[in-house]
Each structure stands twice: as structure tokens, then as C-alpha cells.
Design an enzyme around this catalytic site. Structure first.
Site, PDB file in Angstrom:
ATOM      1  N   GLY A 173      45.301  83.877  18.416  1.00 33.03           N
ATOM      2  CA  GLY A 173      45.535  82.444  18.177  1.00 33.03           C
ATOM      3  C   GLY A 173      46.380  82.180  16.944  1.00 33.03           C
ATOM      4  O   GLY A 173      46.241  82.850  15.936  1.00 33.03           O
ATOM      5  N   ASP A 218      42.012  92.712   4.848  1.00 30.26           N
ATOM      6  CA  ASP A 218      41.506  93.210   6.134  1.00 30.26           C
ATOM      7  C   ASP A 218      42.660  93.391   7.113  1.00 30.26           C
ATOM      8  O   ASP A 218      43.717  92.794   6.945  1.00 30.26           O
ATOM      9  CB  ASP A 218      40.549  92.167   6.734  1.00 30.26           C
ATOM     10  N   MET A 264      34.289  88.176  18.397  1.00 27.66           N
ATOM     11  CA  MET A 264      34.123  89.616  18.626  1.00 27.66           C
ATOM     12  C   MET A 264      33.473  89.894  19.982  1.00 27.66           C
ATOM     13  O   MET A 264      32.607  90.754  20.092  1.00 27.66           O
ATOM     14  CB  MET A 264      33.290  90.245  17.491  1.00 27.66           C
ATOM     15  N   LYS A 298      38.418  97.256   8.517  1.00 24.38           N
ATOM     16  CA  LYS A 298      37.481  97.978   9.374  1.00 24.38           C
ATOM     17  C   LYS A 298      37.816  97.613  10.806  1.00 24.38           C
ATOM     18  O   LYS A 298      37.376  96.591  11.301  1.00 24.38           O
ATOM     19  CB  LYS A 298      36.043  97.548   9.068  1.00 24.38           C
ATOM     20  N   THR A 310      38.787  78.849  10.167  1.00 23.92           N
ATOM     21  CA  THR A 310      38.192  79.893  10.993  1.00 23.92           C
ATOM     22  C   THR A 310      38.851  79.940  12.369  1.00 23.92           C
ATOM     23  O   THR A 310      39.456  78.953  12.823  1.00 23.92           O
ATOM     24  CB  THR A 310      36.669  79.683  11.083  1.00 23.92           C
ATOM     25  N   ALA A 311      38.748  81.113  13.020  1.00 19.85           N
ATOM     26  CA  ALA A 311      39.429  81.323  14.293  1.00 19.85           C
ATOM     27  C   ALA A 311      39.156  80.192  15.289  1.00 19.85           C
ATOM     28  O   ALA A 311      40.073  79.712  15.955  1.00 19.85           O
ATOM     29  CB  ALA A 311      39.028  82.667  14.885  1.00 19.85           C
ATOM     30  N   ASP A 354      37.834  82.386   7.870  1.00 20.17           N
ATOM     31  CA  ASP A 354      37.041  81.963   6.717  1.00 20.17           C
ATOM     32  C   ASP A 354      36.155  83.120   6.257  1.00 20.17           C
ATOM     33  O   ASP A 354      35.586  83.815   7.094  1.00 20.17           O
ATOM     34  CB  ASP A 354      36.164  80.760   7.113  1.00 20.17           C
ATOM     35  N   GLY A 359      40.563  87.455   7.138  1.00 21.03           N
ATOM     36  CA  GLY A 359      41.019  86.601   8.230  1.00 21.03           C
ATOM     37  C   GLY A 359      40.090  85.406   8.387  1.00 21.03           C
ATOM     38  O   GLY A 359      38.891  85.502   8.121  1.00 21.03           O
TER      39      GLY A 359
HETATM   40  N1  SAH Z   1      36.257  85.427   9.380  1.00 17.91           N
HETATM   41  C1  SAH Z   1      36.953  85.320  10.633  1.00 17.91           C
HETATM   42  C2  SAH Z   1      36.236  86.032  11.754  1.00 17.91           C
HETATM   43  C3  SAH Z   1      36.152  87.520  11.600  1.00 17.91           C
HETATM   44  S1  SAH Z   1      35.368  88.310  12.941  1.00 17.91           S
HETATM   45  C4  SAH Z   1      37.150  83.849  10.966  1.00 17.91           C
HETATM   46  O1  SAH Z   1      36.573  82.972  10.308  1.00 17.91           O
HETATM   47  O2  SAH Z   1      37.944  83.572  11.869  1.00 17.91           O
HETATM   48  C5  SAH Z   1      36.721  88.774  13.945  1.00 17.91           C
HETATM   49  C6  SAH Z   1      36.794  87.936  15.191  1.00 17.91           C
HETATM   50  O3  SAH Z   1      37.356  86.671  14.887  1.00 17.91           O
HETATM   51  C7  SAH Z   1      37.675  88.501  16.270  1.00 17.91           C
HETATM   52  O4  SAH Z   1      37.010  89.469  17.035  1.00 17.91           O
HETATM   53  C8  SAH Z   1      37.999  87.260  17.078  1.00 17.91           C
HETATM   54  O5  SAH Z   1      36.936  86.930  17.918  1.00 17.91           O
HETATM   55  C9  SAH Z   1      38.078  86.199  16.001  1.00 17.91           C
HETATM   56  N2  SAH Z   1      39.465  85.966  15.570  1.00 17.91           N
HETATM   57  C10 SAH Z   1      39.980  86.136  14.341  1.00 17.91           C
HETATM   58  N3  SAH Z   1      41.287  85.782  14.296  1.00 17.91           N
HETATM   59  C11 SAH Z   1      41.603  85.375  15.539  1.00 17.91           C
HETATM   60  C12 SAH Z   1      42.794  84.890  16.151  1.00 17.91           C
HETATM   61  N4  SAH Z   1      43.932  84.748  15.445  1.00 17.91           N
HETATM   62  N5  SAH Z   1      42.757  84.565  17.465  1.00 17.91           N
HETATM   63  C13 SAH Z   1      41.623  84.689  18.165  1.00 17.91           C
HETATM   64  N6  SAH Z   1      40.477  85.143  17.638  1.00 17.91           N
HETATM   65  C14 SAH Z   1      40.456  85.487  16.343  1.00 17.91           C
END
Ligand code: SAH
Length: 463
Positions: A411, A247, A382, A269, A330-331, A302, A300
Site C-alpha cells: 500500500g 526495519d 501479517m 527481521k 499505520t498500514a 506506526d 514502518g
Molecule cells: N507498524 C506497522 C506494522 C508492522 S507489522 C504499521 O503500523 O503499519 C507488518 C505488517 O504491516 C505487514 O505484514 C502488513 O500486514 C502490514 N503492512 C505494513 N506496511 C504495509 C503496506 N505498505 N501495505 C500493506 N500492508 C502493510
């Protein structure tokens, strides 16, 4: 190479151990772990009284000529003169000898050992730097999958059965390579040993029938950005992949850890841009796995948190393809740790909600009613472009507009940035976040974060 590593079968005779000090005891532990029958010679009755050890034949006094007969090795740390004499005698009797810390008297030395049952790695530096050997051992410990020893034992149990099936043109070597590199190995190392063993039995039954080879897919969480936040399992997957579908959210730093010869395909996407579409991604994953390749689907954070990992897993299972999922940080967890923002806090915050502001019906339609209680921390994924709808929705549902909020942008990446304020100002905070992914955290816990405390500090300084 100054020393040749050899593996001793210590069940073939007794090992003589001489000495009662800390060095001798350390060797006793290693020898016992290797299943040796130990004859432990200590030099005084006092030593004997202090020599607690199970399943060891304890003797007082030095070994006599008879004791050397049939011994597999002698290990000693009993004082300079005695050691020298023992070494000379061992050599005369053709018994391999190790005098602790005296390579000049020894015919073998002990390597640093990584012990995973049937899988053992010996590391030596020719005695030049035991500290370096220990470091190398730590590195190898981390690289080897936890269950590698059990996996070797499993293959050992079925070796004879496969051997019996050997016939012209059938390569057992290729068979085992497919087991190790393919779905059976992946399943076993992922902890699904019963399923892996069943698949192995089936593969042996079919061996030689020219069963089509099949690859597998690992859906892997890459974490929020910092490559050090990859799990060891994710790293193994990246380093053994034939092809990686990634991704846009996955950082270049992480992609640089993919095996060099692997193909990397971007199927991202981006918001506002279509990407190749979920259906097309599923089709390509299936096709690559059916062609026998080791496929990694890298996401990205989880894969099961707003990552569509669930859909992909189902699509693959429907096609009969072996899938495993490797979780990622996860983020919310990555960003919170970096910002010093505890997502729960004793008494203050007893609930954490992970929500998306990007729903099919639009952010205005989200039901915020369960998230208004002060003790609930809300992590909004998001939500950057719909920050006003997030604020309006939460406030309309009853959340206090003075609730602290944080916008945590990019982050755990080198250019990460944290902004804090209150819920009523969320749209302005979001607008200041800049490009890239950002997470919104709503809740009293934000007041514990570094960014909040710094902002308060600035205010107080200005007053
Ligand atoms: N599967 C991912 C989330 C995907 S949805 C997870 O578990 O983290 C995408 C959203 O994740 C972004 O719009 C943002 O809100 C968040 N996100 C992903 N990576 C991030 C980062 N490094 N810093 C801040 N927000 C992040």
C-alpha cells in the site's frame, strides 16, 4: 544582496503610518504584531470614522515637522503626491521610510515573515518576486518545528544564569549546542516542556562539572511507504539524526530523506529470517545514545502498532535514556485511504479492529469470536501467509463467508495492488498478492472500495 535584513526594535519610539486604504491597514496589522506604538494619520474625517483599530493614536491630517522627531519609521500609502512628499521629508529628517509598493521612494522594504514569537525569519527577493517570497515562506513554515519560538524563549530565560556560571574552559556555546541538539531540545519540541525545563535547570547546575554528554533516541513511525506520508516531526528527526536503525519494511524512498552524513543500520527481521534480534537492537540503541549520538529508530507504519516500539521504549527508559515517540500512519490507514476504502461507515460499520495473524501460538489459535458482527471491520496485519487460517477462524467463529474482503499489497508504494473478493476466497486472493507487505481487510465496507467497484463493473460488462 540588494537589501540588508535588519530587525527593528519598535518599542524605541512611535511609528508613523499614513493612509487609510487596504495597503495601509495591512501594514498596520504587521506593525501591531511587532508591538509598535503607532501614530496613524488619516486624511479626512470620513477615514477617521472608518479607522477602527485598538491601541492606536489616530490623527487627522498629515504629520507635521514635530511628529518626525523621535519616530522610528514612517510607513505610507496615501496617494502619489503625498507619498512623494512624505518620503522626501522622512529622508530629510533621517527617519527610515517605506512607501508601499514604491521601492524607489523607500529606504527600507518589508520582507515576507515567518513569525514564531522570538524566532523570526525574514525572506526577501529584493522586491523581484513577492510570490516567490511567499512560497519560500510556506516552505520554511513547514520546516520549522511548531514550538521553536517557545524554545528560544526558554533558552533566553536561562541565558543570564548560565552566563553567571562562566569560568575558564567552559564553553557556553557548546552547552547551548548540546541543549539544542540533545534530549532537552527533543523533549521541548515534542511538547514535554516541563520535563525539558527541569532537565535544563539540572544541566545548568551541573554545567562545568563535566557532566557526560548523553544522546537520545527517537522511535519514529515511517508510515506505509509513500514518503509524503511522513509526518513533519518524522522528517525533522530523519534530518537531524546521527544514526538511523531501520526495519526492512521502511521503503528506500524514505531512507533517501535521512540526513546525508547519518549512518544507516538495517536491523530488519524478515519473516523466516532472524535479523539481529530484539535484545541486540535494544543494546545497540542504548550504546549509541550513551555515546552521545542522536539516534532514530525507524519503523514502518506506526511504532506502537505491531512495531515493538513499546518494548524498545521500556528498555531505553530502564537505562535512563531519553526517548520520544513520533507516530506514523499505520498500514491500515494508509492502505485504506489509497484504496478508497472507508474503515468505518455511518450505520454500516461502527467498529474497527486491528489484529495480527502472527501470534506466538500460531494463527490457528487466534480467538476470532469478538469479530464476527457485521458492523465490525477487521484489519489483519501479517496475515498473508496464514490467510487460510484467518478465513477458517473467522468463518468458524460465525462471520459470514460472503463478507467482502480486500488484500491491499504494498500500500501507498509505486507498485501497490488491491484485490477484492469474499471471505471464502481469501486464500486465493492472498496468493495473488505477490511479494511485499500486505494487509487484509474484512468487512462490508470493502464494497465501497475502488477495487471492489471496478471488479463488479467487469462482471456486469461480461454479462
Ligand atoms: N507498524 C506497522 C506494522 C508492522 S507489522 C504499521 O503500523 O503499519 C507488518 C505488517 O504491516 C505487514 O505484514 C502488513 O500486514 C502490514 N503492512 C505494513 N506496511 C504495509 C503496506 N505498505 N501495505 C500493506 N500492508 C502493510
Amino acid at each position: 544582496m540588494r537589501y540588508l535584513p535588519l530587525f527593528f526594535d519598535l518599542s524605541k519610539g512611535p511609528v508613523i503610518l499614513v493612509g487609510a486604504g487596504a495597503e495601509a491597514r495591512a501594514k498596520l496589522r504587521i506593525l501591531q504584531a511587532a508591538g509598535a506604538a503607532i501614530r496613524w494619520h488619516v486624511l479626512s474625517r470620513d477615514d477617521a470614522n472608518n479607522a477602527y483599530a485598538k491601541d492606536v493614536e489616530l490623527r487627522i491630517g498629515l504629520p507635521g515637522a514635530d511628529d518626525f522627531l523621535g519616530a522610528v519609521a514612517l510607513v505610507a500609502s496615501a496617494g502619489r503626491d503625498i507619498d512623494e512628499e512624505l518620503a522626501a521629508r522622512s529622508r530629510a529628517m533621517n527617519v527610515p521610510v517605506n512607501i508601499v509598493d514604491r521601492p524607489d521612494l523607500s529606504t527600507f522594504i518589508f520582507p515576507s515573515i515567518v513569525d514564531r514569537g522570538d524566532v523570526v525569519v525574514a525572506i526577501g527577493t529584493g522586491g523581484a518576486s513577492p510570490v516567490l517570497a511567499r512560497r519560500l515562506r510556506e516552505t520554511i513554515e513547514q520546516l520549522l518545528p511548531e514550538r521553536i519560538g517557545e524554545f528560544a524563549a526558554l533558552m533566553g530565560r536561562y541565558r543570564d544564569r548560565l552566563h553567571a556560571l562562566r569560568h575558564r574552559g567552559f564553553s557556553t556555546r557548546q552547552f547551548w549546542e548540546r541543549v539544542i541538539d540533545g534530549p532537552i531540545g527533543t523533549l521541548f519540541l515534542a511538547g514535554r516542556s516541563a520535563r525539558a525545563e527541569a532537565a535544563l535547570i539540572l544541566a545548568i547546575e551541573r554545567a562545568g562539572l563535566d557532566a557526560p554528554k548523553q544522546g537520545h533516541v527517537q522511535i519514529v513511525g515511517a508510515g506505509p511507504g509513500d514518503p509524503d506520508l511522513l509526518t513533519l516531526k518524522a522528517l525533522h528527526a530523519l534530518q537531524s539524526a546521527d544514526i538511523v536503525f531501520t526495519d526492512d519494511l521502511v521503503s528506500p524512498d524514505i531512507l533517501s530523506r535521512v540526513r546525508r552524513d547519518a549512518e544507516i543500520v538495517h536491523v530488519g527481521k524478515r519473516k523466516g529470517q532472524p535479523g539481529i534480534g530484539q535484545e541486540a537492537i535494544n543494546r545497540r540503541l542504548v550504546a549509541e545514545a550513551k555515546a552521545g549520538r542522536k539516534v532514530v529508530r525507524l519503523k514502518g507504519g506506526d511504532p506502537f502498532i505491531f512495531g515493538r516500539g513499546g518494548e524498545e521504549r521500556e528498555a531505553l527508559e530502564e537505562e535512563g535514556i531519553a526517548v520520544t515517540v513520533v507516530p506514523g500512519i499505520t498500514a491500515a490507514l494508509g492502505c485504506a485511504a489509497e484504496a478508497g476504502l472507508p474503515l468505518t461507515f455511518r450505520k454500516e460499520a461502527t467498529r474497527l479492529s486491528i489484529v495480527t495473524a502472527n501470534t506466538a501460538e500460531g494463527a490457528e489459535k487466534i480467538d476470532w469470536s469478538g469479530l464476527t458482527d457485521r458492523a465490525t471491520t477487521v484489519a489483519v496485519y501479517m496475515g498473508l501467509t496464514t490467510a487460510s487460517a484467518v478465513r477458517d477462524g473467522l468463518v468458524a467463529a460465525g462471520r459470514d463467508p460472503r463478507t467482502p474482503v480486500a488484500v491491499l499489497a504494498r500500500g501507498t508504494r509505486p507498485d501497490s495492488h488491491a484485490i477484492t473478493g469474499t471471505l471464502s476466497h481469501l486464500p486465493a486472493l492472498a496468493a495473488a498478492a505477490g511479494q511485499g507487505p500486505a494487509l487484509i481487510v474484512v468487512g462490508d465496507v470493502v464494497a465501497h472500495s475502488r477495487a471492489w467497484k471496478e471488479a463488479v463493473g467487469h462482471l456486469e460488462a461480461a454479462e
